[in-house]
Design an enzyme around this catalytic site. Sequence first.
Site, PDB file in Angstrom:
ATOM      1  N   CYS A   1      58.309  83.882 131.337  1.00 49.81           N
ATOM      2  CA  CYS A   1      57.455  83.916 129.581  1.00 49.81           C
ATOM      3  C   CYS A   1      58.445  83.169 128.491  1.00 49.81           C
ATOM      4  O   CYS A   1      59.884  82.871 128.676  1.00 49.81           O
ATOM      5  CB  CYS A   1      57.397  84.923 128.800  1.00 49.81           C
TER       6      CYS A   1
ATOM      7  N   ASP B   1      53.596  83.932 131.507  1.00 46.77           N
ATOM      8  CA  ASP B   1      53.899  82.563 130.953  1.00 46.77           C
ATOM      9  C   ASP B   1      53.241  82.425 129.537  1.00 46.77           C
ATOM     10  O   ASP B   1      52.927  81.345 128.391  1.00 46.77           O
ATOM     11  CB  ASP B   1      53.028  81.038 131.867  1.00 46.77           C
TER      12      ASP B   1
ATOM     13  N   ASN C   1      51.010  74.001 125.918  1.00 46.31           N
ATOM     14  CA  ASN C   1      50.419  72.857 126.185  1.00 46.31           C
ATOM     15  C   ASN C   1      49.135  73.497 126.799  1.00 46.31           C
ATOM     16  O   ASN C   1      48.691  72.545 126.934  1.00 46.31           O
ATOM     17  CB  ASN C   1      50.893  72.244 127.282  1.00 46.31           C
TER      18      ASN C   1
HETATM   19  C1  0GY Z   1      55.348  76.477 131.417  1.00 46.12           C
HETATM   20  C2  0GY Z   1      54.354  75.537 130.976  1.00 46.12           C
HETATM   21  C3  0GY Z   1      54.797  73.700 130.225  1.00 46.12           C
HETATM   22  C4  0GY Z   1      55.633  73.891 128.807  1.00 46.12           C
HETATM   23  C5  0GY Z   1      56.675  74.161 129.451  1.00 46.12           C
HETATM   24  O1  0GY Z   1      59.030  74.649 128.299  1.00 46.12           O
HETATM   25  C6  0GY Z   1      57.873  73.695 128.125  1.00 46.12           C
HETATM   26  O2  0GY Z   1      57.712  72.875 127.432  1.00 46.12           O
HETATM   27  O3  0GY Z   1      57.314  74.748 130.625  1.00 46.12           O
HETATM   28  C7  0GY Z   1      53.860  72.645 131.152  1.00 46.12           C
HETATM   29  O4  0GY Z   1      53.224  72.425 129.931  1.00 46.12           O
HETATM   30  O5  0GY Z   1      53.189  72.752 131.795  1.00 46.12           O
HETATM   31  O6  0GY Z   1      55.782  77.041 132.180  1.00 46.12           O
HETATM   32  O7  0GY Z   1      54.925  77.328 130.718  1.00 46.12           O
END
Ligand code: 0GY
Length: 306
Positions: free
Chosen positions: A32, A257, A262
């Site tokens: 998370c 998560d 996004n």
């Molecule tokens: C996740 C997935 C995403 C983003 C990030 O750190 C982040 O910006 O991990 C994603 O956009 O697929 O695990 O949070």
Amino acid sequence: MSFEKTSGWLDWYAGPSRPKFTLPAGSVDAHCHVFGPGDEFPFAPERKYTPCDASKAQLFALRDHLGFARNVIVQATCHGADNRAMADACRSSNGRARGVATVRRSVTDRELEALHADGVRGVRFNFVKRLVDFTPKDELLEIAARVGQLGWHVVVYFEAVDLPELWDFFTALPTTVVVDHMGRPSVDQPLDGAEFQLFLKFMREHGNVWSKVSCPERLSLAGPPALNGEQSAYRDVVPFARAVVEAFPDRVLWGTDWPHPNLKNHMPDDGLLVDFIPHIATTADLQRKLLVDNPMRLYWPEEFWQ
Ligand code: 0GY
């Protein structure tokens, strides 16, 4: 400082349902994030998106609502290598949160030690091109060697199509390696197809590789139950996650998560995400390993081995 959320971005789901599935006592939400709040912890200039705020207090309220005991807070790319929001959340958790940081080669030993004291136990290397700029592999190997000395692990995030190219780099890492979201399989491809079989081979041949069986909402093409009647949510992801849980029961982790960076079409109800768990870990033994034993062994070993 005021920030304008990236256009089309969905806010996290307010008022999530209470899960029907009762989590085992001591369960860990092992993936998370916190976002800002931007006024207090500004987002990084090099970020690829600007999120909505998602504070530590909101994360801890969700933890309690869903029935988790602990969190692993992973540095999100919108904060770059400025780990202050994540570290602050860990410090404020009364020992109930550990962290995964993003660091650059320039990080000092002192800074690493301070992060360790805050509760950080890993670094994240991100290879998803829409999220980050390229970092040379020699820099990442140098960081891995340094954090390995602190007993930390490396979390890697990549798309399935990139695994062949990243294979040699991943297998050269001297630490435990934790893969985010099963390496993002394409769930419209067969379970016994080349792409997913390569991922299973990667885990089978390398006993230091773990996987988070998380993010069905990101991987699913079938979607949540509202889109598919009475069937379980994200049913097309179930066979993939279940295969990983059953093949490697001692090397899997699960996380919400939250706050789900996004997502533009559908924001999951976190209560429903918890109800997804018994579809992929179908026995009490597998559930305890996934949610309690494995994350405790990795993030709170001093308590696990007591
Ligand atoms: C996740 C997935 C995403 C983003 C990030 O750190 C982040 O910006 O991990 C994603 O956009 O697929 O695990 O949070």
